[in-house]
Design a protein around this motif. Structure first.
Motif, PDB file in Angstrom:
ATOM      1  N   LEU A 165     -13.927  45.675 -21.959  1.00 41.21           N
ATOM      2  CA  LEU A 165     -12.307  45.640 -22.330  1.00 41.21           C
ATOM      3  C   LEU A 165     -10.988  44.922 -21.988  1.00 41.21           C
ATOM      4  O   LEU A 165     -10.705  44.869 -21.207  1.00 41.21           O
ATOM      5  CB  LEU A 165     -11.833  47.224 -22.481  1.00 41.21           C
ATOM      6  N   GLU A 166     -11.146  43.832 -21.919  1.00 37.44           N
ATOM      7  CA  GLU A 166      -9.839  42.523 -21.048  1.00 37.44           C
ATOM      8  C   GLU A 166      -9.211  42.959 -21.496  1.00 37.44           C
ATOM      9  O   GLU A 166      -8.443  43.538 -22.656  1.00 37.44           O
ATOM     10  CB  GLU A 166     -10.390  41.349 -21.513  1.00 37.44           C
ATOM     11  N   PRO A 167      -8.123  42.480 -21.044  1.00 36.52           N
ATOM     12  CA  PRO A 167      -6.971  42.385 -20.615  1.00 36.52           C
ATOM     13  C   PRO A 167      -5.827  41.928 -22.614  1.00 36.52           C
ATOM     14  O   PRO A 167      -6.481  40.285 -22.308  1.00 36.52           O
ATOM     15  CB  PRO A 167      -5.839  42.874 -19.759  1.00 36.52           C
ATOM     16  N   GLN A 168      -5.369  42.468 -23.129  1.00 39.14           N
ATOM     17  CA  GLN A 168      -5.323  41.719 -23.936  1.00 39.14           C
ATOM     18  C   GLN A 168      -6.005  42.142 -25.330  1.00 39.14           C
ATOM     19  O   GLN A 168      -5.999  41.844 -26.373  1.00 39.14           O
ATOM     20  CB  GLN A 168      -5.063  40.416 -24.244  1.00 39.14           C
ATOM     21  N   ASP A 169      -7.116  42.170 -24.715  1.00 37.36           N
ATOM     22  CA  ASP A 169      -8.375  43.416 -26.050  1.00 37.36           C
ATOM     23  C   ASP A 169      -7.259  44.931 -26.936  1.00 37.36           C
ATOM     24  O   ASP A 169      -6.900  45.779 -26.298  1.00 37.36           O
ATOM     25  CB  ASP A 169      -9.089  43.653 -25.510  1.00 37.36           C
ATOM     26  N   ALA A 170      -7.929  44.995 -27.826  1.00 36.37           N
ATOM     27  CA  ALA A 170      -7.481  46.165 -29.027  1.00 36.37           C
ATOM     28  C   ALA A 170      -8.832  46.819 -29.938  1.00 36.37           C
ATOM     29  O   ALA A 170      -9.223  45.784 -31.057  1.00 36.37           O
ATOM     30  CB  ALA A 170      -6.602  46.399 -29.417  1.00 36.37           C
ATOM     31  N   VAL A 171      -9.216  47.792 -29.367  1.00 39.29           N
ATOM     32  CA  VAL A 171     -10.760  47.916 -30.467  1.00 39.29           C
ATOM     33  C   VAL A 171     -10.772  49.070 -30.253  1.00 39.29           C
ATOM     34  O   VAL A 171      -9.635  49.649 -29.763  1.00 39.29           O
ATOM     35  CB  VAL A 171     -12.254  47.990 -29.311  1.00 39.29           C
ATOM     36  N   VAL A 172     -11.132  50.075 -31.586  1.00 39.41           N
ATOM     37  CA  VAL A 172     -11.967  51.257 -31.876  1.00 39.41           C
ATOM     38  C   VAL A 172     -13.191  51.620 -31.628  1.00 39.41           C
ATOM     39  O   VAL A 172     -13.510  50.326 -32.426  1.00 39.41           O
ATOM     40  CB  VAL A 172     -10.881  51.278 -33.049  1.00 39.41           C
ATOM     41  N   HIS A 173     -13.432  52.830 -31.643  1.00 38.63           N
ATOM     42  CA  HIS A 173     -14.985  52.622 -31.373  1.00 38.63           C
ATOM     43  C   HIS A 173     -15.256  54.494 -31.676  1.00 38.63           C
ATOM     44  O   HIS A 173     -14.265  55.188 -31.511  1.00 38.63           O
ATOM     45  CB  HIS A 173     -15.715  52.775 -30.463  1.00 38.63           C
ATOM     46  N   TYR A 174     -16.651  54.427 -33.043  1.00 44.52           N
ATOM     47  CA  TYR A 174     -16.802  56.040 -33.500  1.00 44.52           C
ATOM     48  C   TYR A 174     -18.283  56.654 -33.919  1.00 44.52           C
ATOM     49  O   TYR A 174     -18.717  55.126 -33.473  1.00 44.52           O
ATOM     50  CB  TYR A 174     -15.713  55.668 -34.997  1.00 44.52           C
ATOM     51  N   THR A 175     -17.657  57.287 -34.060  1.00 45.96           N
ATOM     52  CA  THR A 175     -20.023  57.637 -34.219  1.00 45.96           C
ATOM     53  C   THR A 175     -19.607  57.936 -35.845  1.00 45.96           C
ATOM     54  O   THR A 175     -19.006  58.654 -36.502  1.00 45.96           O
ATOM     55  CB  THR A 175     -20.165  58.819 -33.242  1.00 45.96           C
ATOM     56  N   THR A 176     -20.725  57.047 -36.469  1.00 41.45           N
ATOM     57  CA  THR A 176     -21.015  57.926 -37.655  1.00 41.45           C
ATOM     58  C   THR A 176     -22.088  59.341 -37.602  1.00 41.45           C
ATOM     59  O   THR A 176     -22.192  59.473 -37.044  1.00 41.45           O
ATOM     60  CB  THR A 176     -21.726  56.389 -37.973  1.00 41.45           C
ATOM     61  N   GLU A 177     -22.136  59.162 -39.013  1.00 43.67           N
ATOM     62  CA  GLU A 177     -22.799  60.534 -39.828  1.00 43.67           C
ATOM     63  C   GLU A 177     -24.424  60.268 -39.457  1.00 43.67           C
ATOM     64  O   GLU A 177     -24.904  61.517 -38.389  1.00 43.67           O
ATOM     65  CB  GLU A 177     -23.017  60.888 -40.983  1.00 43.67           C
ATOM     66  N   ALA A 178     -25.146  59.365 -39.216  1.00 46.88           N
ATOM     67  CA  ALA A 178     -26.285  59.037 -38.803  1.00 46.88           C
ATOM     68  C   ALA A 178     -26.376  58.943 -36.553  1.00 46.88           C
ATOM     69  O   ALA A 178     -26.947  58.940 -36.637  1.00 46.88           O
ATOM     70  CB  ALA A 178     -26.839  57.689 -38.775  1.00 46.88           C
ATOM     71  N   GLY A 179     -25.288  59.351 -36.817  1.00 48.79           N
ATOM     72  CA  GLY A 179     -25.554  59.397 -35.516  1.00 48.79           C
ATOM     73  C   GLY A 179     -25.347  57.859 -34.552  1.00 48.79           C
ATOM     74  O   GLY A 179     -25.208  57.380 -33.422  1.00 48.79           O
ATOM     75  N   LYS A 180     -24.935  56.819 -34.993  1.00 49.45           N
ATOM     76  CA  LYS A 180     -24.578  54.908 -34.588  1.00 49.45           C
ATOM     77  C   LYS A 180     -22.694  55.076 -34.131  1.00 49.45           C
ATOM     78  O   LYS A 180     -22.607  55.287 -34.979  1.00 49.45           O
ATOM     79  CB  LYS A 180     -25.024  54.432 -35.691  1.00 49.45           C
ATOM     80  N   ILE A 181     -23.070  54.386 -32.742  1.00 53.88           N
ATOM     81  CA  ILE A 181     -21.834  54.524 -32.304  1.00 53.88           C
ATOM     82  C   ILE A 181     -21.468  52.943 -32.473  1.00 53.88           C
ATOM     83  O   ILE A 181     -22.045  51.940 -32.393  1.00 53.88           O
ATOM     84  CB  ILE A 181     -22.010  54.573 -30.550  1.00 53.88           C
ATOM     85  N   GLU A 182     -20.083  52.741 -33.579  1.00 58.63           N
ATOM     86  CA  GLU A 182     -19.403  51.307 -33.733  1.00 58.63           C
ATOM     87  C   GLU A 182     -18.739  50.788 -32.533  1.00 58.63           C
ATOM     88  O   GLU A 182     -17.506  52.181 -32.855  1.00 58.63           O
ATOM     89  CB  GLU A 182     -19.826  51.155 -35.051  1.00 58.63           C
TER      90      GLU A 182
END
Lengths: 439, 263
Positions: A165-182
């Motif tokens: 995550l560089e400066p100026q970046d903005a992200v969201v990460h989450y986990t789905t029901e199947a357990g996959k991290i996006e």
């Protein structure tokens, strides 16, 4: 060219000779386009084209605004015959870039003015066509951007930390029901906020604003030499080897052994194949045993000294009926398992301004919405601010229960992180707002 | 072997007068061909050279501090820069200083926070008065725009190029030194994370053996060069035009007066 091919004579040569001449004339004519002589003074040429030295222009008596050509609301300009602008407020003059705002004006309007000799009248109008007719150019260095992830390098590490995550970046990460991290990146929001710096160099002797010499030299004054050659009085150390264990290796070897003559090599004189008589019996293939072969079989059996198991004679009698397989199973029931699509988060970042001066406060908002088909959990929103954005303490708000932490980033600003305590159901939104000051 | 001398003899005995005109035409065509081929080869070599990065060697390819103002614009490599556009420029200095631009042989009214639209590529000489600690002293620096900004429409005067002079600049210039300031547009990706104002006059001082424009180029996009050193205009009026670089055109920008209070 058709004529040239047809005649093949002097016309052809004349045509070829005329082409460079015509091209050179076109080049010369193009060099003398009006744009090249428009108002720009080249150093070394004392005057602009069409500009003469003039005495002090008439100043408006008592007025704060001098009679400057090109100003629409100056009375002297109106008296000089220039069409005055309809608005009474002070107008900006001479901006070709503002043509996009004045698209309704007829072409040929005097946008800028070149100073004249007689009084303050506009002697030559600057052209009313934008020099960037192909579209407004942009310089990304003048914009202060935040959000996105370019190039996409953000990923979730083993310890649930976001890497890349560089400066100026903005992200969201989450986990789905199947357990996959996006990981999902936000859009980029940009403010027009150019900042300028200056590099200064002070030169010494000046002649015609040319630096012709050094301003000064600074040489360190110190001892010219340090003599540290005093001999020591007592030497109390023995630096010799007390013992040396050296393992000598073989450095050369001379061997005089030669080959010993070998005598008495006994080679087989005769190789006999005792199983030759079995060649006609294929032990594997299912041959039918004829009575005519019984004699051969008995002859071979007698000739063999011993039988191994795999060499034994097998006889198969094909009189057995094959077993019959009956399949009478029926479909008793049908159960359909419907797995919904995974949850998916959409992250949008917006700012309340399109441009900001240095020192202005800008509010940013981050909207995270579940646009997928199933809830997602373990949601973490990370925003690493640009170095020119300073997060205002305690200015963040989140409409959901979240843990908010900040850490420093490589650009000298902060990296904010919101960890939502609860999962987001389908269609639900988390809104985050925070304020920054433009440095 | 017997026929060879005969052939040579025939060739020597050919009359020259019958082919003199043709030989001259051939020679002219040959010379023309040589000139054309050399020019075409030179063109290709220059094109191939343009694809290579310019060898800077720690110096700016267009600029050297010994060059006079305006020399950048005469460089052949400067033709890619856009000319003929007015760029808003805002002057600011220490408390009490006032700035004015030349106006048709004289100077316009001095203002403490002068803002004007200057043409990109031209060299302007402006006047500084009211220098703190030097009553009656004047300075005549030059400003040369070597680039422009590209703001969205309507924001031109809100974001001018700031020419912020510090008190030490003026002191150095009054002491007889040449102060060269290269103003550059900072790259936000590598910007210094320090809060600054638009009238911030803190420069990055570099020693004499460094190139100011090359240093500014490494920090962002150089956009203007200011040289402080001249203390007075020439007394001979004939030299004024040269001193003021031909009085290039500039566009005044006035701050709108505050709206009158409604009774």
């Amino acid at each position: 060219m058709i004529h040239c091919f047809a005649s093949r004579g002097f016309f052809c040569r004349g045509t070829y000779a005329a082409m460079p001449l015509l091209a050179s004339m076109m080049v010369l004519a193009g060099c003398q386009s009006p744009g090249a002589t428009k108002g720009l003074r080249l150093p070394g040429t004392p005057h602009l084209p069409g500009i003469h030295q003039a005495p002090t222009p008439e100043l408006t008596p008592g007025g704060k605004t001098p009679a400057v050509p090109g100003v629409a609301d100056t009375s002297s300009v109106q008296s000089a015959g220039q069409p005055a602008a309809a608005t009474s407020e002070v107008a900006q003059v001479g901006y070709f870039g503002r043509l996009s705002d004045q698209a309704g004006q007829p072409s040929g309007t005097c946008q800028g003015c070149i100073q004249s000799t007689e009084g303050a009248a506009c002697q030559a109008c600057a052209p009313a066509t934008s020099p960037f007719a192909m579209g407004q150019p942009l310089d990304p260095q003048e914009f202060l951007c935040n959000g996105g992830d370019v190039p996409p390098q953000a990923r979730v590490m083993v310890d649930d930390r976001i890497g890349g995550l560089e400066p100026q970046d903005a992200v969201v990460h989450y986990t789905t029901e199947a357990g996959k991290i996006e990981v999902q990146q936000s859009n980029t929001v940009c403010l027009y906020s150019p900042r300028f710096g200056a590099v200064r160099q002070v030169s010494g002797a000046v002649a015609g604003e040319k630096a012709i010499g050094l301003r000064g030299t600074s040489q360190p004054v110190g001892p010219t030499g340090i003599g540290l050659t005093q001999p020591s009085l007592v030497v109390g150390e023995s630096l010799e080897l007390a013992r040396a264990d050296v393992a000598r290796r073989v450095d050369a070897m001379r061997d005089r052994n030669r080959g010993v003559p070998v005598e008495g090599i006994v080679q087989p004189l005769l190789a006999e194949d005792a199983l030759e008589i079995l060649a006609t019996l294929d032990a594997i293939s299912p041959n039918r045993l004829d009575e005519s072969q019984i004699a051969i079989l008995q002859q071979g059996a007698v000739a063999a000294q011993s039988w191994m198991v795999r060499d034994a004679v097998e006889v198969m009698i094909e009189s057995l009926t094959p077993p019959v397989l009956t399949r009478d199973a029926k479909v008793e029931g049908f159960v359909e398992y419907d797995f919904p699509d995974a949850g998916r988060l959409q992250i949008i970042k917006v700012a309340d301004k399109q441009h900001a001066q240095q020192g202005d406060e800008v509010s940013f908002a981050i909207h995270v919405q579940n646009v997928g088909d199933s809830p997602v959990s373990n949601i973490e929103i990370a925003d690493s601010l640009n170095g020119r954005l300073e997060y205002l303490e305690d200015s963040q708000q989140c409409d959901r229960t979240a843990e908010f932490t900040t850490t420093g980033n490589a650009a000298g600003s902060v990296r904010m992180k919101w960890t939502l305590a609860e999962p987001l159901a389908v269609g639900e939104t988390a809104k985050i707002e925070f304020k920054c000051r433009v440095r | 072997m017997q026929t060879r001398p005969k052939t040579i003899a025939i060739a020597i005995d050919m009359p020259e007068s019958s082919h003199r005109a043709g030989a001259m035409v051939c020679m002219f065509a040959f010379l023309l061909l040589i000139i054309l081929s050399s020019s075409v080869a030179g063109l290709f070599s220059s094109v191939a050279g343009a694809a290579e990065p310019l060898p800077t060697g720690g110096r700016h390819p267009l600029y050297h501090k010994a060059l006079p103002p305006g020399a950048i614009w005469q460089s052949p490599a400067a033709v890619t820069m856009h000319q003929g556009a007015f760029q808003p420029v805002a002057f600011s200095g220490p408390e009490g200083t006032e700035f004015s631009l030349p106006l048709a042989g004289s100077h316009a009214e001095s203002e403490p926070n002068l803002m004007a639209g200057l043409m990109v590529g031209a060299v302007y000489r402006f006047r500084i008065t009211g220098i703190p600690g030097a009553i009656g002293a004047e300075l005549y620096p030059t400003v040369e725009l070597i680039g422009r900004t590209y703001p969205p429409p309507g924001l031109e005067t809100l974001y001018p190029i700031p020419i912020n002079l510090s008190e030490t600049d003026l002191e150095e210039a009054l002491d007889g030194n040449l102060v060269t300031r290269v103003i550059y547009l900072e790259d936000p990706q590598t910007a210094i994370p320090l809060a600054q104002q638009r009238t911030e006059s803190r420069p990055i001082d570099i020693p004499l053996d460094q190139d100011a424009l090359a240093t500014a180029d490494s920090l962002g996009r150089p956009i203007a060069i200011v040289r402080l050193g001249s203390k007075s205009p020439p007394r001979n009026p004939a030299l004024e035009s040269q001193f003021y670089f031909g009085f290039p055109a500039w566009a005044p920008i006035y701050k709108p007066d505050p709206a009158p209070q409604q009774p």
